[in-house]
Motif scaffolding. Structure first.
Motif, PDB file in Angstrom:
ATOM      1  N   LYS A 167     -10.247 -73.202  78.195  1.00 13.76           N
ATOM      2  CA  LYS A 167     -10.012 -74.244  79.185  1.00 13.76           C
ATOM      3  C   LYS A 167     -10.358 -73.768  80.597  1.00 13.76           C
ATOM      4  N   TYR A 170     -14.014 -73.305  81.094  1.00 13.79           N
ATOM      5  CA  TYR A 170     -14.710 -74.557  81.388  1.00 13.79           C
ATOM      6  C   TYR A 170     -14.526 -74.941  82.857  1.00 13.79           C
ATOM      7  N   LEU A 174     -17.427 -75.171  86.000  1.00 16.25           N
ATOM      8  CA  LEU A 174     -17.694 -76.267  86.929  1.00 16.25           C
ATOM      9  C   LEU A 174     -17.644 -75.806  88.375  1.00 16.25           C
ATOM     10  N   ASN A 307     -17.149 -82.227  68.743  1.00 12.85           N
ATOM     11  CA  ASN A 307     -16.761 -82.903  69.982  1.00 12.85           C
ATOM     12  C   ASN A 307     -17.078 -84.386  69.861  1.00 12.85           C
ATOM     13  N   GLU A 308     -17.871 -84.937  70.774  1.00 16.93           N
ATOM     14  CA  GLU A 308     -18.153 -86.370  70.684  1.00 16.93           C
ATOM     15  C   GLU A 308     -19.449 -86.631  69.941  1.00 16.93           C
TER      16      GLU A 308
ATOM     17  N   LYS B 239      -7.695 -88.349  69.259  1.00 16.11           N
ATOM     18  CA  LYS B 239      -8.396 -88.630  70.513  1.00 16.11           C
ATOM     19  C   LYS B 239      -7.976 -89.968  71.088  1.00 16.11           C
ATOM     20  N   THR B 249      -4.338 -83.391  76.364  1.00 15.98           N
ATOM     21  CA  THR B 249      -5.139 -82.483  77.176  1.00 15.98           C
ATOM     22  C   THR B 249      -5.606 -81.263  76.395  1.00 15.98           C
ATOM     23  N   PHE B 250      -5.049 -81.077  75.175  1.00 11.21           N
ATOM     24  CA  PHE B 250      -5.477 -79.939  74.349  1.00 11.21           C
ATOM     25  C   PHE B 250      -6.692 -80.335  73.511  1.00 11.21           C
ATOM     26  N   GLU B 253     -13.179 -81.797  74.182  1.00  4.73           N
ATOM     27  CA  GLU B 253     -13.953 -80.847  74.983  1.00  4.73           C
ATOM     28  C   GLU B 253     -15.042 -81.607  75.705  1.00  4.73           C
ATOM     29  N   PRO B 254     -15.023 -81.630  77.016  1.00  3.24           N
ATOM     30  CA  PRO B 254     -13.974 -81.134  77.922  1.00  3.24           C
ATOM     31  C   PRO B 254     -12.680 -81.944  77.774  1.00  3.24           C
ATOM     32  N   PRO B 255     -11.578 -81.387  78.305  1.00  3.67           N
ATOM     33  CA  PRO B 255     -10.289 -82.071  78.141  1.00  3.67           C
ATOM     34  C   PRO B 255     -10.200 -83.378  78.926  1.00  3.67           C
ATOM     35  N   HIS B 307     -15.777 -88.762  78.140  1.00  5.79           N
ATOM     36  CA  HIS B 307     -16.827 -89.603  77.561  1.00  5.79           C
ATOM     37  C   HIS B 307     -16.578 -91.082  77.814  1.00  5.79           C
ATOM     38  N   VAL B 342     -14.165 -85.089  85.284  1.00  2.79           N
ATOM     39  CA  VAL B 342     -15.406 -84.813  84.574  1.00  2.79           C
ATOM     40  C   VAL B 342     -15.839 -86.019  83.737  1.00  2.79           C
TER      41      VAL B 342
END
Lengths: 363, 384
Positions: A167, A170, A174, A307-308, B239, B249-250, B253-255, B307, B342
């Motif tokens: 975390k 990351y 940034l 992830n997404e 999610k 928040t865990f 990615e990213p949180p 996202h 973000v």
């Protein structure tokens, strides 16, 4: 003017050559990431520039001055290492101010400089703490603050985010570029994480087998790698490499994958007649149920979210496992079973199988 | 089409059940460590469960109690219809790949794997075939005839994984199964392992600290923190409907981006974020239950996933602090409410540092949490 200039650096140990003919020129205020797998010689390179290790051949110019023979303390570089290397018996404040103290700066100057850099790095509230009282993230920022405190023109950072959790890594990814830019320093930043290199570097110097295989902007390296070695180091999952033998055909270069004939377009003409590995990034592959034009058959083995994105593990009729990735997780309709893969030839890269050199595709 | 999915498997039957399980280390000492607290967990037959959390969250203690390497302080564990918490590890019908549950040094890797097959009473040919299959899956064929002491840590880990997967069992327990692998092999193994486990309906629990691994492999993920199961759900649910701020928040990615806010519910639903985005919605964008849940709190935390922030839309504006292109996605950070917000876009998006861009946080993508307890209040238009 180049602030860091490396000319044909070479270094060997008893175990063999580590660096062989490295040249690099870094402009004032620029951040260049030295990126490569572990054992590529990244840390050795930083140690040579810092002067704690001696060169076998070549020369190093810092701020326009030949420092090849100069002792480390006269080179004026700020350094932070991955293991933080803080003095355990000194407070964060004294650690950060140590370079200034050694240089005989006045108490008032030290205080002003330490407080300024601490506020930039958001560690003002822990300046009185000893290293053992700091979290890993705070230690990492303290080490960074120490490297920046004396306003060095040149900063060398050796994988500074390696030992902090995902975390924080990351967040720092940034924030670091703007912090470093605010300091005005010229930065050489070592990392073995391709995402970090792309996020932080104005340019990336890819170090492979003791040589800079490619030095370019992040987007250029990703899209336009000069060799298979470079291409494989970027991407998640990494690039697929499918053996093909392209041939000249009607209206352009063609190849066979899984018994299907696939058009490679004009940019692959030079690959015709050679043994080639076709580099296809997972996101450049589209997977459909119907064959369509220019598709090749695959068997979808497993669907795994990333992830997404959704990553598909597939097998070609030749038995090779390849990946495709699709943006979004809505695509839960995708199931294991037979399907077809397609790609835009403009996004395919052709590498010579023997040498790994790129001979088609890309810009 | 050859359909093999979690949805079509008969998974209603419960294979493993933990009821009120506690683990307290040194219970009589001055400072006992309550590693696992009142854990209830049902695993369906054929299901793959990930125990996910940071170090010290209780995930490994849980796995070790199921395996029998650790005693259960309180509570019951049942597997395939029988109570197992008092049984010796070997009597539990569990196959495991654990750090510290090492290979037998005097046996070659091949014999280590074959030994696990002994109780299956297969013909030599069948056994050889099974060993070859699993060795190919984890890519250890070249080292099958070597001895554990002469192979690397990563190879030992894969050999131990192969030994666990090769034999029939009611439950497979895997501890960080893909710990030390290089990225390509890790991605390959994820896919192959998922195929194997789902195709054969192998009920499995694996421990990981890596959410990428958890989401890729598991049907459902058990998020643990402080010895407490925070949420057990599939990754979409985690999610879209995180149970609390910790999970929110865990996971991801990213949180998730989160902001402290003051809520106001009337004809409109407003969230006031100091120096932050204007979050002002028509009341009908929220269900009645959501509105009343939000109205009960004055101080909340609002969140939106990277996202889900829409660029060049809506009326909020912010300055671009950074724009990082990672080859297949852009991560753009804005200066919002004194921190970085973000957004992620799957294209190379032009947004120069220092430029001001418009962005929108749609109510459908807004998460609201109680500022004091961290419990979820609403997700999109629905109450949590």
């Amino acid at each position: 003017m180049a602030q860091i200039e490396l000319r044909s650096l070479a270094k060997s140990y008893k175990t063999g050559k580590v660096l062989d003919g490295l040249s690099l020129s870094v402009d004032e205020g620029e951040i260049v990431c030295v990126f490569g797998p572990s054992g590529a010689g990244k840390t050795v390179l930083l140690r040579l520039i810092a002067g704690v290790e001696e060169l076998d051949a070549g020369s190093i110019f810092l701020e326009g001055r030949d420092v090849t023979e100069a002792p480390p303390e006269t080179r004026g570089v700020g350094i932070a290492f991955q293991n933080f290397a803080l003095f355990p018996h000194m407070s964060a404040f004294d650690n950060i101010g140590s370079a200034l103290t050694a240089r005989g700066a006045s108490k008032a100057t030290i205080k002003a400089k330490v407080e300024k850099v601490a506020s930039l790095l958001k560690i003002s509230h822990v300046l009185g703490h000893a290293p053992r009282e700091l979290s890993n993230g705070q230690k990492q920022r303290t080490a960074l603050a120490r490297a920046l405190a004396a306003d060095p023109k040149i900063v060398l950072l050796d994988d500074p985010l390696r030992n902090v959790d995902a975390k924080l890594r990351y967040e720092m990814r940034l924030e670091l570029p703007s912090l470093l830019r605010a300091s005005g320093a010229t930065v050489l930043y070592v990392t073995q994480d391709y995402k970090e290199a792309m996020a932080i570097g104005d340019r990336i110097a890819v170090l492979l087998d003791g040589r800079f295989e490619q030095i370019a902007k992040p987007s250029a390296i990703y899209r336009d790698p000069t060799s298979m070695g470079v291409a494989r180091l970027f991407g998640d999952p990494t690039i697929n490499l499918i053996p093909i033998r392209p041939r000249a055909g009607d209206g352009g270069t063609l190849c066979e994958i899984g018994g299907a004939t696939v058009a490679l377009g004009a940019s692959h003409a030079a690959a015709a007649g050679r043994a080639v590995l076709l580099g296809l990034r997972p996101e450049a592959l589209q997977v459909t149920d119907a064959a369509g034009a220019d598709g090749f058959p695959v068997e979808v083995i497993a669907v795994t979210p990333l992830n997404e994105k959704t990553v598909l593990l597939m097998r070609t009729p030749e038995g090779q496992e390849i990946f495709a990735s699709e943006a979004g997780v809505e695509n839960e309709a995708r199931r294991p079973g037979p399907a077809f893969a397609h790609f835009d030839p403009a996004r395919a890269l052709a590498f010579d199988e023997a040498s790994g050199t790129r001979i088609g595709g890309g810009a | 089409m050859n359909v093999v999915t979690s949805g079509t498997r008969a998974m209603q039957e419960i294979a493993l059940s933990l009821n009120g399980v506690d683990k307290i280390y040194a219970p009589t000492a001055k400072a006992p460590v309550h590693a696992v607290k009142a854990l209830d967990l049902d695993v369906r037959k054929g299901e793959i469960i990930a125990l996910l959390g940071s170090s010290g969250c209780g995930k490994t203690s849980t796995l070790r109690m199921i395996a029998g390497f650790e005693s259960v302080t309180r509570g019951a564990i049942s597997l395939a219809g029988r109570r197992i918490e008092a049984l010796a590890p070997a009597k539990r019908g569990v196959a495991m790949a654990f750090e510290g549950y090492s290979l037998y040094p005097p046996l070659s890797v091949r014999d280590n794997i074959a030994f696990a097959l002994k109780s299956a009473r297969l013909s030599a040919r069948e056994a050889d075939k099974k060993v070859a299959e699993v060795a190919a899956l984890v890519e250890i064929e070249p080292i099958l005839d070597r001895y554990p002491s002469s192979i690397s840590g990563g190879q030992q880990q894969r050999a131990s994984l192969a030994r666990a997967l090769v034999r029939p069992a009611d439950l497979y327990l895997l501890d960080e199964p893909m710990g030390q692998l290089e990225p390509r092999l890790r991605a390959l193994l994820r896919g192959r392992l998922k195929r194997l486990l789902t195709e054969r309906g192998m009920t499995s629990i694996f421990v990981t600290h890596d959410q990428t691994e958890a989401n890729a492999l598991a049907d459902r993920v058990a998020v643990m923190e402080g010895g407490v199961l925070q949420q057990l759900a599939n990754q979409t649910e985690l999610k879209e409907r995180p149970a609390n701020l910790y999970v929110a928040t865990f996971i991801g990615e990213p949180p998730m981006n989160v902001f402290d806010a003051r809520a106001e519910v009337g004809e409109r639903v407003r969230f006031e974020v100091a120096n932050g985005p204007k979050l002002d919605f028509s009341a009908n964008e929220f269900s009645e239950a959501a509105r009343s849940a939000i109205a009960k709190r004055s101080r909340v935390v609002v969140g939106v996933r990277p996202h889900d922030v829409r660029l060049n839309a809506g009326s909020n504006e912010a300055r671009v602090a950074s724009n990082q292109w990672l080859g297949d996605q852009s991560h753009i950070a804005f200066e919002v409410a004194g921190k970085l917000m973000v957004t992620v876009v799957f294209s190379e998006t032009v947004a120069a540092r220092g430029a001001t861009l418009r962005y929108d946080i749609p109510s459908a993508k807004l998460h609201v949490f109680d500022a004091e307890t961290g419990k979820a209040v609403s997700h999109g238009s629905e109450a949590a």
